[in-house]
Design an enzyme around this catalytic site. Sequence first.
Site, PDB file in Angstrom:
ATOM      1  N   HIS A  66       0.846  -1.206   0.000  1.00  0.00           N
ATOM      2  CA  HIS A  66       0.000   0.000   0.000  1.00  0.00           C
ATOM      3  C   HIS A  66       0.882   1.257   0.000  1.00  0.00           C
ATOM      4  O   HIS A  66       0.653   2.191  -0.777  1.00  0.00           O
ATOM      5  CB  HIS A  66      -0.918  -0.034   1.232  1.00  0.00           C
ATOM      6  CG  HIS A  66      -1.684   1.227   1.469  1.00  0.00           C
ATOM      7  ND1 HIS A  66      -2.992   1.401   1.038  1.00  0.00           N
ATOM      8  CD2 HIS A  66      -1.346   2.374   2.093  1.00  0.00           C
ATOM      9  CE1 HIS A  66      -3.407   2.616   1.389  1.00  0.00           C
ATOM     10  NE2 HIS A  66      -2.425   3.234   2.031  1.00  0.00           N
ATOM     11  N   GLU A  67       1.902   1.258   0.847  1.00  0.00           N
ATOM     12  CA  GLU A  67       2.795   2.427   0.930  1.00  0.00           C
ATOM     13  C   GLU A  67       3.575   2.620  -0.370  1.00  0.00           C
ATOM     14  O   GLU A  67       3.771   3.754  -0.820  1.00  0.00           O
ATOM     15  CB  GLU A  67       3.756   2.285   2.119  1.00  0.00           C
ATOM     16  CG  GLU A  67       3.084   2.312   3.494  1.00  0.00           C
ATOM     17  CD  GLU A  67       2.275   3.588   3.736  1.00  0.00           C
ATOM     18  OE1 GLU A  67       2.636   4.650   3.201  1.00  0.00           O
ATOM     19  OE2 GLU A  67       1.253   3.525   4.447  1.00  0.00           O
ATOM     20  N   GLU A  79      -6.206   6.788  -1.410  1.00  0.00           N
ATOM     21  CA  GLU A  79      -6.111   5.630  -0.523  1.00  0.00           C
ATOM     22  C   GLU A  79      -6.610   4.369  -1.208  1.00  0.00           C
ATOM     23  O   GLU A  79      -5.984   3.309  -1.112  1.00  0.00           O
ATOM     24  CB  GLU A  79      -6.906   5.859   0.769  1.00  0.00           C
ATOM     25  CG  GLU A  79      -6.306   6.902   1.686  1.00  0.00           C
ATOM     26  CD  GLU A  79      -4.871   6.611   2.101  1.00  0.00           C
ATOM     27  OE1 GLU A  79      -4.369   5.498   1.886  1.00  0.00           O
ATOM     28  OE2 GLU A  79      -4.237   7.521   2.641  1.00  0.00           O
ATOM     29  N   HIS A  93       1.548   4.517  -2.758  1.00  0.00           N
ATOM     30  CA  HIS A  93       1.546   5.981  -2.581  1.00  0.00           C
ATOM     31  C   HIS A  93       2.754   6.627  -3.266  1.00  0.00           C
ATOM     32  O   HIS A  93       2.657   7.740  -3.770  1.00  0.00           O
ATOM     33  CB  HIS A  93       1.560   6.346  -1.086  1.00  0.00           C
ATOM     34  CG  HIS A  93       0.223   6.250  -0.417  1.00  0.00           C
ATOM     35  ND1 HIS A  93      -0.927   6.805  -0.948  1.00  0.00           N
ATOM     36  CD2 HIS A  93      -0.150   5.698   0.770  1.00  0.00           C
ATOM     37  CE1 HIS A  93      -1.939   6.589  -0.128  1.00  0.00           C
ATOM     38  NE2 HIS A  93      -1.504   5.903   0.920  1.00  0.00           N
TER      39      HIS A  93
HETATM   40 ZN   LIG Z   1      -2.437   5.203   2.712  1.00  0.00          ZN
END
Ligand SMILES: [Zn+2]
Length: 257
Positions: free
Chosen positions: A130-131, A189, A134
């Site tokens: 997930h990171e 997100e 980003h």
């Molecule tokens: Zn996040």
Amino acid sequence: MKKSIFTLMVLSIATGVTHAQFKLNTKSIGAAEKGVKAATFSDADAAKLAKESVDWMDKNNPVAADNDPYTVRLNKIFGKHKNEDGLTLNYKVYKVVDINAFACADGSIRVFSSLMDMMSDEELLAVIGHEIGHVKNHDTRDAIRDAYKRAAVADAAGSQSGVVSNLTDSQLGAMANAMLESKYSRKQESQADDYGYDFMKKHQYNVMAMASAFKKLQSLSSGAKQSNMEKMMSSHPDSGARAKAVEEKAKKDGLYK
Ligand SMILES: [Zn+2]
């Protein structure tokens, strides 16, 4: 909820480790906000500024040593993904009580020991995926650009050239603070979640670990007094909904277990 915190405390005591609280400089600079035009804030500016802010955080937080069991474990989990998807990533563990992980525009990812305590290896990979999302999606660049404006350190930059110049220590502290307070949009997100899911799938990790990681975070956000960082975590869309979205995708992919 209470139970898991209690367990963590017992663990800390049993290993004789004193975990500090994650440290941020909360002093704001207070200078007038002078805009650096978004257009002149390049990827290189973002990376440079992110690196300086991360260096500040590394200096002001307890970083796990190379031979620390946390580092050894993260090497095992993250080591093979340092060049994921054309990115150049680096990682460290902060030995702090706050439960979090974050990524910066220069490819730095920091994972907090208390998050590692509560997650399995594959759950951590889901958070890391997930990171990485980003970073790949440039959310981290946008975040640091906004933070830069909010920390009102625009004066420190060569305004003509648009190049970010060296910042003082207190300015960097304010930057780090503003950067961590920045919130990603729901769309960012959920796109990072999609990226994380695909990351798990691509490397043949168990995608269901992402759902269970979110469920663990959900149990946190519904309880206990939230620290600064946990607040950031809970600014993410509802963890229960995120877990559900993962399960739906897994069902479609025939990976639901
Ligand atoms: Zn996040």
